[in-house]
Design an enzyme around this catalytic site. Structure first.
Site, PDB file in Angstrom:
ATOM      1  N   TYR A 176       0.685  -1.184  -0.013  1.00 24.60           N
ATOM      2  CA  TYR A 176       0.078   0.103   0.042  1.00 24.60           C
ATOM      3  C   TYR A 176       0.991   1.354   0.037  1.00 24.60           C
ATOM      4  O   TYR A 176       0.674   2.073  -0.579  1.00 24.60           O
ATOM      5  CB  TYR A 176      -0.950  -0.130   1.189  1.00 24.60           C
ATOM      6  CG  TYR A 176      -1.735  -1.258   1.212  1.00 24.60           C
ATOM      7  CD1 TYR A 176      -3.067  -0.943   0.521  1.00 24.60           C
ATOM      8  CD2 TYR A 176      -1.844  -2.301   1.557  1.00 24.60           C
ATOM      9  CE1 TYR A 176      -4.139  -1.931   0.565  1.00 24.60           C
ATOM     10  CE2 TYR A 176      -2.756  -3.452   1.547  1.00 24.60           C
ATOM     11  CZ  TYR A 176      -3.802  -3.144   1.048  1.00 24.60           C
ATOM     12  OH  TYR A 176      -4.747  -4.190   0.993  1.00 24.60           O
TER      13      TYR A 176
ATOM     14  N   THR B 208      -1.189  -9.942  -3.982  1.00 26.13           N
ATOM     15  CA  THR B 208      -2.305 -10.253  -3.279  1.00 26.13           C
ATOM     16  C   THR B 208      -3.016  -9.290  -2.891  1.00 26.13           C
ATOM     17  O   THR B 208      -4.400  -9.506  -2.620  1.00 26.13           O
ATOM     18  CB  THR B 208      -1.742 -11.360  -2.210  1.00 26.13           C
ATOM     19  OG1 THR B 208      -0.696 -11.065  -1.492  1.00 26.13           O
ATOM     20  CG2 THR B 208      -1.641 -12.868  -2.965  1.00 26.13           C
ATOM     21  N   GLU B 209      -2.766  -7.986  -2.538  1.00 24.73           N
ATOM     22  CA  GLU B 209      -3.262  -6.857  -2.157  1.00 24.73           C
ATOM     23  C   GLU B 209      -2.837  -5.627  -2.509  1.00 24.73           C
ATOM     24  O   GLU B 209      -1.633  -5.463  -2.616  1.00 24.73           O
ATOM     25  CB  GLU B 209      -3.714  -6.863  -0.698  1.00 24.73           C
ATOM     26  CG  GLU B 209      -4.512  -7.695  -0.058  1.00 24.73           C
ATOM     27  CD  GLU B 209      -4.715  -7.747   1.305  1.00 24.73           C
ATOM     28  OE1 GLU B 209      -4.850  -6.451   2.039  1.00 24.73           O
ATOM     29  OE2 GLU B 209      -5.014  -8.282   2.033  1.00 24.73           O
ATOM     30  N   ASN B 210      -3.547  -5.038  -3.066  1.00 27.48           N
ATOM     31  CA  ASN B 210      -3.215  -3.254  -3.578  1.00 27.48           C
ATOM     32  C   ASN B 210      -4.238  -2.610  -3.702  1.00 27.48           C
ATOM     33  O   ASN B 210      -4.954  -2.894  -4.720  1.00 27.48           O
ATOM     34  CB  ASN B 210      -2.076  -3.421  -4.999  1.00 27.48           C
ATOM     35  CG  ASN B 210      -1.705  -2.055  -4.953  1.00 27.48           C
ATOM     36  OD1 ASN B 210      -1.716  -1.711  -6.373  1.00 27.48           O
ATOM     37  ND2 ASN B 210      -1.041  -1.365  -4.281  1.00 27.48           N
TER      38      ASN B 210
END
Length: 463
Positions: free
Chosen positions: A310, A370-372
């Site tokens: 992030y 896997t997350e952004n």
């Protein structure tokens, strides 16, 4: 006179060295974004009912504004509708976690209806040609596990390992991508440093380091256990999900800022990456237990690394703070200081740095982002976030040679964002909690465009 000349010469050399450092080293940590006027078409290659859990006991007292999750966006019941939205967007993969608290509300007793639900979800994903990625632990676990001290007690590791292997056995014919633990350092930090996650222990670094050790041990045991029982082990890829927030010095030439940021970065990032590189876990923070744990199997227990990214933190040493440091952000609200709704800035350069760091420290291990994503209530920065972060992924692949296999945006719809409750709007789709209507956000149209272009290029390449 000669002495004065020598002193002046030394001062000039020091100034030149500082200027060189700032212009050639520190400045490379930031890119020029032309205040958001860059080309908008950058090409890139790229709840079924109340269940007792550690989080159900934690809310609403410890959630912002006393909010309570409830049905949230009701994805549990509306999964077919949401999977159709994924298909419409052009997504070809979906990462989700299994609700351990729902599946095993009583130790040793699995709820067959909940297992059937997940089988139905997987069938719908396959029907829509969407590849599933399953996560075993994403911060939430059954209340009975929490009441027995969760991961603080080494005897509980086997309970989580057993659950994970059983779930693999249950779903192995329907899924081939598996994440063991989501962001172990965030679980540790929230629960045992800041206290904003259950169990809410503040400033307990000795507990935190022990739990980190137990989580890493659990990952290794799960990986080995799955590979032993899998019908076709080579078809299943298993990895841990590592969140990387870089800790950078507020003042890049202040030795105290540099040292403090290095200590924090190693405790949250470096020690975990080193464990999977060398098999040795070392926890070193001033004033805490020096903890070491060795597992020779560790370097061989990731078929991929899941990278959540992030932003970064700027660290300033402060003798008058209880922790002797503070986390700061630039205040001009432009460029590298443009803030999200969460307390961190847009920093796409860091996604590039994180990919390169994993490539250098864990060579030959593929990366799935896997997350952004961005919390953006008014949807006025999401287009910048997506363009810039996807551009950073492109540079990581094309310039640095990072083996990035996939990208998951966080998140498809708005959600109950842990301690932040409903205040943070991460979703590509806004969800009206009263009507449960999903509305595509304007800034997300760029995401749709990128997926389509990527798919066209992939199909052309494979003709």
């Amino acid at each position: 006179m000669l002495g004065l000349v020598i002193v002046l010469f030394i001062i000039i050399v020091i100034i030149i060295c500082f200027r060189w450092y700032l212009s050639h080293v520190h400045s490379s940590l930031y890119w020029c974004w032309d205040n958001g006027n860059e080309d908008k078409r950058i090409a890139i290659d790229t709840n079924n009912g109340p269940v007792a859990s550690n989080w159900s006991e934690w809310e609403p007292t410890h959630i912002k504004h006393g909010q309570k999750c409830g049905l949230a966006v009701d994805h549990y019941h509306r999964y077919k509708e949401d999977i159709q939205l994924m298909h419409t967007l052009g997504c070809n993969a979906y990462r989700f976690s299994l609700a351990w608290d729902k599946i095993e509300p009583i130790e040793g007793q699995y709820d067959k209806d909940i297992l059937t639900h997940y089988h139905d979800v997987l069938k719908e994903l396959h029907r829509q040609s969407i590849i599933p990625m399953i996560t075993f632990h994403h911060f939430v676990h059954p209340l009975w596990f929490e009441q027995r001290s969760a991961f603080l007690d080494s005897s509980n590791i086997s309970k989580f390992v057993r659950f994970s292997i059983d779930m693999f056995q249950e779903f192995q014919d329907e899924c081939h991508l598996w994440c063991t633990i989501n962001e172990p350092e965030v679980y540790v930090s929230g629960g045992y440093f800041t206290g904003i996650f259950p169990p809410g222990h503040k400033s307990q670094p000795n507990e935190a380091s022990l739990i980190m050790q137990h989580l890493l041990q659990a990952h290794v045991d799960i990986y080995d256990g799955i590979k032993k029982i899998a019908h076709q082990p080579e078809q299943h890829s298993i990895g841990i999900v590592k969140d990387i927030f870089q800790f950078d010095p507020w003042n890049p030439v202040n030795p105290l800022d540099i040292y403090t940021s290095h200590i924090l970065d190693y405790a949250m990032n470096g020690c975990i990456l080193d464990f999977f590189r060398t098999g040795c876990f070392k926890w070193t923070m001033p004033g805490t237990i020096h903890r070491t744990y060795t597992n020779s199997r560790a370097p061989y227990t990731n078929d991929f690394i899941g990278l959540n990214y992030y932003s970064h933190f700027l660290v300033r040493f402060n003798l008058f703070k209880p922790s002797f440091y503070e986390i700061l952000h630039r205040q001009d609200d432009s460029g590298s200081a443009l803030m999200t709704d969460m307390p961190y800035a847009l920093y796409p350069e860091g996604l590039y740095r994180a990919c390169v760091r994993i490539k250098n420290q864990l060579p030959c291990i593929p990366i799935y982002i896997t997350e952004n994503g961005i919390a953006d209530r008014f949807d006025d920065r999401r287009h910048l976030f997506l363009r810039r972060y996807l551009y950073a992924v492109s540079r990581a692949i094309n310039e640095a040679g990072c083996d990035v296999r996939g990208y998951f945006y966080w998140s498809l719809t708005d959600n109950f964002e842990w301690a932040e409750g409903y205040d943070m709007k991460f979703g590509l789709y806004h969800v009206d909690l009263q009507t449960q209507e999903r509305t595509l956000r304007d800034g997300s149209k760029y995401f749709q465009y990128v997926i389509q272009k990527h798919r066209e290029k992939y199909e052309k390449k494979n003709l």
